[in-house]
Design an enzyme around this catalytic site. Structure first.
Site, PDB file in Angstrom:
ATOM      1  N   PHE B  42       5.244  -3.996  -5.866  1.00  0.00           N
ATOM      2  CA  PHE B  42       4.399  -4.038  -4.666  1.00  0.00           C
ATOM      3  C   PHE B  42       2.998  -4.474  -5.061  1.00  0.00           C
ATOM      4  O   PHE B  42       2.348  -3.836  -5.893  1.00  0.00           O
ATOM      5  CB  PHE B  42       4.361  -2.662  -3.998  1.00  0.00           C
ATOM      6  CG  PHE B  42       5.723  -2.171  -3.591  1.00  0.00           C
ATOM      7  CD1 PHE B  42       6.268  -2.544  -2.371  1.00  0.00           C
ATOM      8  CD2 PHE B  42       6.468  -1.363  -4.436  1.00  0.00           C
ATOM      9  CE1 PHE B  42       7.536  -2.122  -1.993  1.00  0.00           C
ATOM     10  CE2 PHE B  42       7.732  -0.926  -4.074  1.00  0.00           C
ATOM     11  CZ  PHE B  42       8.265  -1.300  -2.853  1.00  0.00           C
ATOM     12  N   VAL B  79       4.005  -0.108  -8.216  1.00  0.00           N
ATOM     13  CA  VAL B  79       2.871  -0.485  -7.380  1.00  0.00           C
ATOM     14  C   VAL B  79       1.775  -1.029  -8.305  1.00  0.00           C
ATOM     15  O   VAL B  79       1.419  -0.383  -9.290  1.00  0.00           O
ATOM     16  CB  VAL B  79       2.379   0.764  -6.611  1.00  0.00           C
ATOM     17  CG1 VAL B  79       1.085   0.483  -5.886  1.00  0.00           C
ATOM     18  CG2 VAL B  79       3.453   1.227  -5.626  1.00  0.00           C
ATOM     19  N   CYS B  80       1.262  -2.214  -7.986  1.00  0.00           N
ATOM     20  CA  CYS B  80       0.217  -2.836  -8.819  1.00  0.00           C
ATOM     21  C   CYS B  80      -1.021  -1.942  -8.824  1.00  0.00           C
ATOM     22  O   CYS B  80      -1.618  -1.694  -7.768  1.00  0.00           O
ATOM     23  CB  CYS B  80      -0.125  -4.214  -8.268  1.00  0.00           C
ATOM     24  SG  CYS B  80      -1.597  -4.923  -9.001  1.00  0.00           S
ATOM     25  N   SER B  81      -1.410  -1.478 -10.009  1.00  0.00           N
ATOM     26  CA  SER B  81      -2.460  -0.464 -10.064  1.00  0.00           C
ATOM     27  C   SER B  81      -3.826  -1.007  -9.625  1.00  0.00           C
ATOM     28  O   SER B  81      -4.550  -0.318  -8.904  1.00  0.00           O
ATOM     29  CB  SER B  81      -2.542   0.141 -11.468  1.00  0.00           C
ATOM     30  OG  SER B  81      -2.658  -0.882 -12.417  1.00  0.00           O
TER      31      SER B  81
END
Lengths: 118, 132
Positions: B42, B79-81
């Site tokens: 994501f 999830v892309c940090s």
């Protein structure tokens, strides 16, 4: 997988999608892939000369593009038809990019092991 | 028939765009067809797929559906940090680090870097993008 082509289709303003796409390309380069970028559609606006980063709003891509060689990304392509549709030419671009005709764009897509489109 | 390994990249938020719903139903079809999902990544506004919102009865609770799918089939939800932090999507550790009131990320999702998207591209037969 050894090579990655990022299709950059978003303009450098209005949304951070253009910038987020470039970040993905940098991650690929940092992991040792041979990375190239292909700008098409409104993505060609990312390459324009004389851009001012937005004073407010999402961060644009203007600051990342000049740093690409530092990440080992040396190959930039731009779709010739997208330039023409926007009344732009290679002389309007801030960075040197290979202008591709339609058949060359197709060949370019086939040449890379992986493609990310944003 | 040989199983195909898919990964999905989702770029849009679940409550304002069709894309996450399409991605979720696609993932279900992949698994029903006995193919595999290596990872769902994501990025950009897609990070909101990891936030458990409060849905009215008519709406599909996409974050809860993703979590259920991941539990059932042992799928990695990443999830892309960097884009998540900007949007206030935080796990417990990041909420503490940045002194925010609490975690906003569903525990079935993991915060990680864009390297996981590249890794997904390398370990899947097909990577499909939704919502860019």
């Amino acid at each position: 997988m050894k090579s990655l082509l990022l299709l950059s289709r978003r303009p450098p303003w209005g949304s951070s999608l253009g910038r987020d796409g470039l970040d993905a390309a940098l991650a690929g380069a940092a992991l040792g892939l041979e990375v190239a970028l292909l700008f098409l559609g409104d993505g060609v606006y990312q390459l324009l000369k004389h851009q001012q980063p937005p004073q407010s709003g999402p961060a644009g891509s203007a600051r990342i593009l000049p740093a690409l060689p530092m990440y080992g990304i040396h190959t930039l392509y731009v779709d010739g038809a997208s330039l023409k549709e926007r009344a732009l030419g290679p002389e309007d671009l801030a960075l040197e990019a290979q202008v591709l005709e339609l058949s060359q764009t197709r060949a370019c897509l086939e040449r890379y092991d992986g493609i990310l489109a944003l | 028939m040989c199983a195909v390994i898919f990964s999905l990249a989702v770029y849009s938020a679940p409550h304002s765009h069709q894309a996450s719903h399409s991605a979720y139903h696609f993932a279900r079809s992949v698994l029903a067809g006995r193919h595999r999902i290596y990872r769902v990544f994501f990025h950009h506004d897609g990070v909101y797929n990891g936030c458990p919102g409060v849905c009215s009865g008519e709406e599909i609770d996409i974050p809860a559906r993703w979590a259920e799918l991941a539990r059932e089939h042992d799928i990695d939800l990443v999830v892309c940090s960097a884009t998540a932090l900007r949007r206030g999507v935080l796990d417990h550790q990041e909420a503490r680090r940045y002194q925010r009131p609490g975690a906003t990320l569903h525990p079935q999702f993991t915060l990680s870097g864009l390297g996981q998207l590249i890794d997904a591209l390398q370990h899947s037969d097909r990577l499909l993008s939704f919502g860019s």
